[in-house]
Design a protein around this motif. Sequence first.
Motif, PDB file in Angstrom:
ATOM      1  N   MET A  78       0.779  -1.219   0.113  1.00 33.60           N
ATOM      2  CA  MET A  78      -0.013  -0.062   0.025  1.00 33.60           C
ATOM      3  C   MET A  78       0.619   1.321  -0.066  1.00 33.60           C
ATOM      4  SD  MET A  78      -2.483   1.350   3.050  1.00 33.60           S
ATOM      5  CE  MET A  78      -3.203   2.829   3.170  1.00 33.60           C
ATOM      6  N   LEU A  79       0.683   2.045  -0.952  1.00 30.48           N
ATOM      7  CA  LEU A  79       1.433   3.573  -1.228  1.00 30.48           C
ATOM      8  C   LEU A  79       0.136   4.299  -1.657  1.00 30.48           C
ATOM      9  CD1 LEU A  79       4.512   2.518  -3.278  1.00 30.48           C
ATOM     10  CD2 LEU A  79       4.140   2.422  -0.886  1.00 30.48           C
ATOM     11  N   ALA A  80      -0.162   5.005  -0.739  1.00 28.64           N
ATOM     12  CA  ALA A  80      -1.563   5.709  -0.808  1.00 28.64           C
ATOM     13  C   ALA A  80      -1.597   6.856  -1.615  1.00 28.64           C
ATOM     14  CB  ALA A  80      -2.276   5.993   0.613  1.00 28.64           C
ATOM     15  N   THR A  81      -0.369   7.615  -1.595  1.00 31.05           N
ATOM     16  CA  THR A  81      -0.481   8.948  -2.408  1.00 31.05           C
ATOM     17  C   THR A  81       0.682   9.262  -3.322  1.00 31.05           C
ATOM     18  OG1 THR A  81       0.890  10.024  -0.764  1.00 31.05           O
ATOM     19  CG2 THR A  81      -1.321   9.981  -0.407  1.00 31.05           C
ATOM     20  N   PRO A  82       0.473  10.210  -4.255  1.00 36.91           N
ATOM     21  CA  PRO A  82       1.953  10.326  -5.029  1.00 36.91           C
ATOM     22  C   PRO A  82       3.035  10.767  -4.429  1.00 36.91           C
ATOM     23  CG  PRO A  82      -0.157  11.417  -5.950  1.00 36.91           C
ATOM     24  CD  PRO A  82      -0.629  10.901  -4.596  1.00 36.91           C
ATOM     25  N   ASP A  83       3.069  11.709  -3.414  1.00 42.37           N
ATOM     26  CA  ASP A  83       4.294  11.884  -2.557  1.00 42.37           C
ATOM     27  C   ASP A  83       4.801  10.689  -1.885  1.00 42.37           C
ATOM     28  OD1 ASP A  83       3.048  15.155  -1.229  1.00 42.37           O
ATOM     29  OD2 ASP A  83       3.616  14.497  -3.074  1.00 42.37           O
ATOM     30  N   ILE A  84       4.003   9.686  -1.622  1.00 44.16           N
ATOM     31  CA  ILE A  84       4.713   8.351  -0.801  1.00 44.16           C
ATOM     32  C   ILE A  84       5.339   7.543  -2.058  1.00 44.16           C
ATOM     33  CG2 ILE A  84       4.010   6.061   0.099  1.00 44.16           C
ATOM     34  CD1 ILE A  84       2.088   7.976   1.813  1.00 44.16           C
ATOM     35  N   ILE A  85       4.558   7.434  -3.203  1.00 43.42           N
ATOM     36  CA  ILE A  85       4.988   6.936  -4.406  1.00 43.42           C
ATOM     37  C   ILE A  85       6.375   7.381  -4.919  1.00 43.42           C
ATOM     38  CG2 ILE A  85       4.746   6.269  -6.765  1.00 43.42           C
ATOM     39  CD1 ILE A  85       1.965   5.723  -6.300  1.00 43.42           C
ATOM     40  N   VAL A  88       9.024   6.489  -2.485  1.00 40.64           N
ATOM     41  CA  VAL A  88       9.725   5.206  -2.418  1.00 40.64           C
ATOM     42  C   VAL A  88      10.454   4.818  -3.843  1.00 40.64           C
ATOM     43  CG1 VAL A  88       8.626   2.719  -2.731  1.00 40.64           C
ATOM     44  CG2 VAL A  88       7.890   4.237  -0.984  1.00 40.64           C
ATOM     45  N   ALA A  89      10.040   5.520  -4.722  1.00 41.43           N
ATOM     46  CA  ALA A  89      10.666   5.379  -6.102  1.00 41.43           C
ATOM     47  C   ALA A  89      12.263   6.094  -5.967  1.00 41.43           C
ATOM     48  CB  ALA A  89      10.096   6.129  -7.297  1.00 41.43           C
TER      49      ALA A  89
END
Length: 264
Positions: A78-85, A88-89
Amino acid sequence: MKTALTIAGSDSGGGAGIQADIKTFSALGVFGMSAITAITSQNTVEVRSVQLIDVNIINDQVAAVLEDIGADAVKIGMLATPDIIQTVAQCLKKYKPKHIVLDPVMISKGGHRLLEEDTMQELKSTLIPLASLVTPNIPEAEVLANMPIHNEPDMYEACRVIKKLGAQAVLIKGGHLQGNPNDLYYEGQTFQLFRGERIETKNVHGTGCTLSAAIAALLAKGKEMPTAIDEAKDYITNAIANSLNIGQGYGPTHHFYHLYECVT
Ligand SMILES: Nc1ncnc2c1ncn2[C@@H]1O[C@H](COP(=O)(O)OP(=O)(O)O)[C@@H](O)[C@H]1O
Ligand SMILES: Cc1ncc(COP(=O)(O)O)c(N)n1
């Protein structure tokens, strides 16, 4: 001892998320570590609330683990938002783990959105191209491929479309279709259908998390991708067959059936 890092949400009910991942890593003899992206107040029936973790804390969790211990495989849930994605990227580009299994979690079995509306494009453009394997279920594959999937032939077409998003390989899980839960693997050249026997049970909470975590653990142990998927499929089938009848809703799969067999 091989190691695996899960970057995912916490499921207080213990059946999915990092709890399922760590239990699965352990059951398969891999040392599990976790970077938590969100706290969900969850049980077998519902997701009551969600608190997202600050992206600096997500970054620090991943960095602390990968700079000291490293990871033979990384599983992403679970990665809920664009900022979190994006966070992580950036970590994945910096530390370049050898195996990255991306489970594109969107909605829980109980129907709660675990990925915000505007996050799909970020997932497609930023994260999927970094994945060794992306493991959507049928609803997730319909969203990623932007097409309905009613049957197995549709799964073949959806695999082709999702592969073009840049992942090294795709595994569309067939659990949500009628009939046997067959999963379709495609690495750009050939298809491989991993057949399953449907087990009549409502206790399928966290099945996708458990499968992708098992694949990551087996990749960490040096298995080739098709072998890792094949053995992970056996694992999840047995885990569902031994699932726990706890709670009022979707019970969890049994993460320690391996050990269960050893100790009983
Ligand atoms: N009732 C079932 N019996 C046996 N295998 C199942 C069953 N439901 C799902 N599976 C298998 O469990 C794994 C998870 O699939 P699925 O439930 O579709 O994913 P998700 O949990 O992400 O929705 C897949 O390998 C699928 O084929
Ligand atoms: C924190 C978290 N991550 C993933 C899932 C998906 O699991 P399922 O599809 O079985 O509900 C979940 N319910 N909660």
